[in-house]
Design a protein around this motif. Sequence first.
Motif, PDB file in Angstrom:
ATOM      1  N   THR B  49       0.836  -1.203   0.000  1.00 19.49           N
ATOM      2  CA  THR B  49       0.000   0.000   0.000  1.00 19.49           C
ATOM      3  C   THR B  49       0.868   1.249   0.000  1.00 19.49           C
ATOM      4  O   THR B  49       0.643   2.190  -0.757  1.00 19.49           O
ATOM      5  N   ARG B  50       1.895   1.213   0.847  1.00 16.56           N
ATOM      6  CA  ARG B  50       2.800   2.362   0.919  1.00 16.56           C
ATOM      7  C   ARG B  50       3.467   2.626  -0.430  1.00 16.56           C
ATOM      8  O   ARG B  50       3.587   3.766  -0.859  1.00 16.56           O
ATOM      9  N   GLN B  51       3.843   1.544  -1.077  1.00 11.43           N
ATOM     10  CA  GLN B  51       4.500   1.690  -2.380  1.00 11.43           C
ATOM     11  C   GLN B  51       3.563   2.320  -3.419  1.00 11.43           C
ATOM     12  O   GLN B  51       3.974   3.215  -4.180  1.00 11.43           O
ATOM     13  N   ILE B  52       2.319   1.864  -3.425  1.00 11.86           N
ATOM     14  CA  ILE B  52       1.335   2.435  -4.351  1.00 11.86           C
ATOM     15  C   ILE B  52       1.172   3.931  -4.074  1.00 11.86           C
ATOM     16  O   ILE B  52       1.207   4.757  -4.985  1.00 11.86           O
ATOM     17  N   LEU B  53       1.028   4.282  -2.793  1.00  8.87           N
ATOM     18  CA  LEU B  53       0.808   5.687  -2.440  1.00  8.87           C
ATOM     19  C   LEU B  53       2.025   6.547  -2.789  1.00  8.87           C
ATOM     20  O   LEU B  53       1.883   7.672  -3.267  1.00  8.87           O
ATOM     21  N   GLU B  54       3.213   5.994  -2.565  1.00 10.19           N
ATOM     22  CA  GLU B  54       4.438   6.735  -2.906  1.00 10.19           C
ATOM     23  C   GLU B  54       4.491   7.018  -4.401  1.00 10.19           C
ATOM     24  O   GLU B  54       4.815   8.123  -4.835  1.00 10.19           O
ATOM     25  N   GLU B  55       4.157   5.992  -5.178  1.00  6.89           N
ATOM     26  CA  GLU B  55       4.194   6.163  -6.633  1.00  6.89           C
ATOM     27  C   GLU B  55       3.146   7.165  -7.099  1.00  6.89           C
ATOM     28  O   GLU B  55       3.428   8.011  -7.947  1.00  6.89           O
ATOM     29  N   VAL B  56       1.947   7.070  -6.527  1.00  8.89           N
ATOM     30  CA  VAL B  56       0.877   7.999  -6.910  1.00  8.89           C
ATOM     31  C   VAL B  56       1.270   9.433  -6.555  1.00  8.89           C
ATOM     32  O   VAL B  56       1.141  10.349  -7.370  1.00  8.89           O
ATOM     33  N   ALA B  57       1.791   9.611  -5.335  1.00 11.81           N
ATOM     34  CA  ALA B  57       2.165  10.961  -4.893  1.00 11.81           C
ATOM     35  C   ALA B  57       3.283  11.544  -5.760  1.00 11.81           C
ATOM     36  O   ALA B  57       3.375  12.757  -5.940  1.00 11.81           O
ATOM     37  N   SER B  58       4.111  10.655  -6.312  1.00 10.37           N
ATOM     38  CA  SER B  58       5.232  11.136  -7.132  1.00 10.37           C
ATOM     39  C   SER B  58       4.771  11.626  -8.506  1.00 10.37           C
ATOM     40  O   SER B  58       5.536  12.236  -9.244  1.00 10.37           O
ATOM     41  N   LEU B  59       3.506  11.367  -8.845  1.00 13.03           N
ATOM     42  CA  LEU B  59       3.021  11.713 -10.181  1.00 13.03           C
ATOM     43  C   LEU B  59       2.460  13.127 -10.297  1.00 13.03           C
ATOM     44  O   LEU B  59       2.075  13.562 -11.370  1.00 13.03           O
ATOM     45  N   SER B  60       2.403  13.832  -9.152  1.00 10.74           N
ATOM     46  CA  SER B  60       1.981  15.232  -9.199  1.00 10.74           C
ATOM     47  C   SER B  60       2.620  16.002  -8.064  1.00 10.74           C
ATOM     48  O   SER B  60       2.715  15.501  -6.940  1.00 10.74           O
ATOM     49  N   SER B  61       3.031  17.227  -8.367  1.00 16.13           N
ATOM     50  CA  SER B  61       3.619  18.052  -7.313  1.00 16.13           C
ATOM     51  C   SER B  61       2.548  18.500  -6.327  1.00 16.13           C
ATOM     52  O   SER B  61       2.845  18.978  -5.245  1.00 16.13           O
ATOM     53  N   LYS B  62       1.282  18.313  -6.707  1.00 14.49           N
ATOM     54  CA  LYS B  62       0.184  18.731  -5.829  1.00 14.49           C
ATOM     55  C   LYS B  62      -0.259  17.628  -4.871  1.00 14.49           C
ATOM     56  O   LYS B  62      -1.080  17.857  -3.991  1.00 14.49           O
ATOM     57  N   ALA B  63       0.257  16.425  -5.058  1.00 20.54           N
ATOM     58  CA  ALA B  63      -0.091  15.318  -4.169  1.00 20.54           C
ATOM     59  C   ALA B  63       1.104  15.004  -3.271  1.00 20.54           C
ATOM     60  O   ALA B  63       2.221  14.870  -3.750  1.00 20.54           O
ATOM     61  N   THR B  64       0.862  14.935  -1.955  1.00 21.03           N
ATOM     62  CA  THR B  64       1.947  14.591  -1.051  1.00 21.03           C
ATOM     63  C   THR B  64       1.539  13.426  -0.165  1.00 21.03           C
ATOM     64  O   THR B  64       0.353  13.203   0.081  1.00 21.03           O
ATOM     65  N   LEU B  65       2.537  12.710   0.309  1.00 21.89           N
ATOM     66  CA  LEU B  65       2.300  11.559   1.177  1.00 21.89           C
ATOM     67  C   LEU B  65       2.964  11.793   2.522  1.00 21.89           C
ATOM     68  O   LEU B  65       4.108  12.232   2.591  1.00 21.89           O
ATOM     69  N   GLU B  66       2.209  11.502   3.567  1.00 20.39           N
ATOM     70  CA  GLU B  66       2.729  11.624   4.931  1.00 20.39           C
ATOM     71  C   GLU B  66       2.545  10.255   5.570  1.00 20.39           C
ATOM     72  O   GLU B  66       1.439   9.709   5.517  1.00 20.39           O
ATOM     73  N   VAL B  67       3.602   9.687   6.136  1.00 23.97           N
ATOM     74  CA  VAL B  67       3.515   8.324   6.674  1.00 23.97           C
ATOM     75  C   VAL B  67       3.646   8.332   8.191  1.00 23.97           C
ATOM     76  O   VAL B  67       4.539   8.978   8.744  1.00 23.97           O
ATOM     77  N   HIS B  68       2.743   7.631   8.849  1.00 21.19           N
ATOM     78  CA  HIS B  68       2.781   7.540  10.310  1.00 21.19           C
ATOM     79  C   HIS B  68       2.706   6.089  10.756  1.00 21.19           C
ATOM     80  O   HIS B  68       2.083   5.257  10.101  1.00 21.19           O
ATOM     81  N   ASP B  69       3.313   5.829  11.902  1.00 19.28           N
ATOM     82  CA  ASP B  69       3.236   4.504  12.506  1.00 19.28           C
ATOM     83  C   ASP B  69       2.053   4.467  13.467  1.00 19.28           C
ATOM     84  O   ASP B  69       1.936   5.321  14.346  1.00 19.28           O
ATOM     85  N   LEU B  70       1.190   3.488  13.271  1.00 16.49           N
ATOM     86  CA  LEU B  70      -0.042   3.408  14.070  1.00 16.49           C
ATOM     87  C   LEU B  70       0.243   3.347  15.569  1.00 16.49           C
ATOM     88  O   LEU B  70      -0.437   4.007  16.357  1.00 16.49           O
ATOM     89  N   VAL B  71       1.263   2.584  15.936  1.00 15.17           N
ATOM     90  CA  VAL B  71       1.538   2.381  17.361  1.00 15.17           C
ATOM     91  C   VAL B  71       2.432   3.490  17.920  1.00 15.17           C
ATOM     92  O   VAL B  71       2.097   4.138  18.919  1.00 15.17           O
ATOM     93  N   ALA B  72       3.562   3.742  17.237  1.00 20.89           N
ATOM     94  CA  ALA B  72       4.513   4.733  17.744  1.00 20.89           C
ATOM     95  C   ALA B  72       3.948   6.152  17.707  1.00 20.89           C
ATOM     96  O   ALA B  72       4.353   7.005  18.491  1.00 20.89           O
ATOM     97  N   GLU B  73       3.031   6.406  16.776  1.00 21.96           N
ATOM     98  CA  GLU B  73       2.432   7.746  16.678  1.00 21.96           C
ATOM     99  C   GLU B  73       0.926   7.656  16.915  1.00 21.96           C
ATOM    100  O   GLU B  73       0.120   8.140  16.119  1.00 21.96           O
TER     101      GLU B  73
END
Lengths: 73, 150
Positions: B49-73
Amino acid sequence: MARLAHKMALESPRIRADVIEITEFPHLAQRYAVRAVPKTVVNEKIQLSGAQPEAQFLQYILQAGRKPPKTGA
Amino acid sequence: MVSIAKEDQEKIKAYFEENLKEPVKLVYFTQKASKLLVPGRECQFCEETRQILEEVASLSSKATLEVHDLVAESEVATSFGVEMIPATVMVGQNKGAIRYFGIPSGYEFSTLIEDIADLSTGNSNLSAKTKEELATLTEDVHIQVFVTPT
């Protein structure tokens, strides 16, 4: 249905729309007795099978999200 | 390994170029890769899932990805009401909460792409009547749509 639910949430701060890939969350499949997709659950109490047209889905959302008007006595 | 095909990437890039206006943030909740598997905690599709989102976000300067850890954060997860993973919360010109749980692959991949465009423009294309009626809601409404990846 996924798109329609998200579109509804785009328009109203009252709406939280979750799309859930059911094979990854079997406990939810069990809780809501999901046997076919798409299946939509509104506020735990309204369960809809299959794709719903916009106007019809709206009625279910209104049913869940409006206090019934008080009838004057 | 999941990856968006080169030609699809080009199509999505062009679609984003044409349709995105305001920035859209994908807030993704996952778990840190660990060799230690905690029963009930292992997340089968979190990496993909993370890989898909990273690739999608890389396809536009208007899309950004922020990643969080469910437990640690957990405080961030709580603020978005996220209790299970993989979870993607989409933030843009939306009034309500728009979330996706699980891997957005197959048919639902296009849901993700089209959602991003809606969130960027704030335009749902719902009818005027629907918008009017939705403005009259007085109670919170939680919609859950169950789908499969096919």
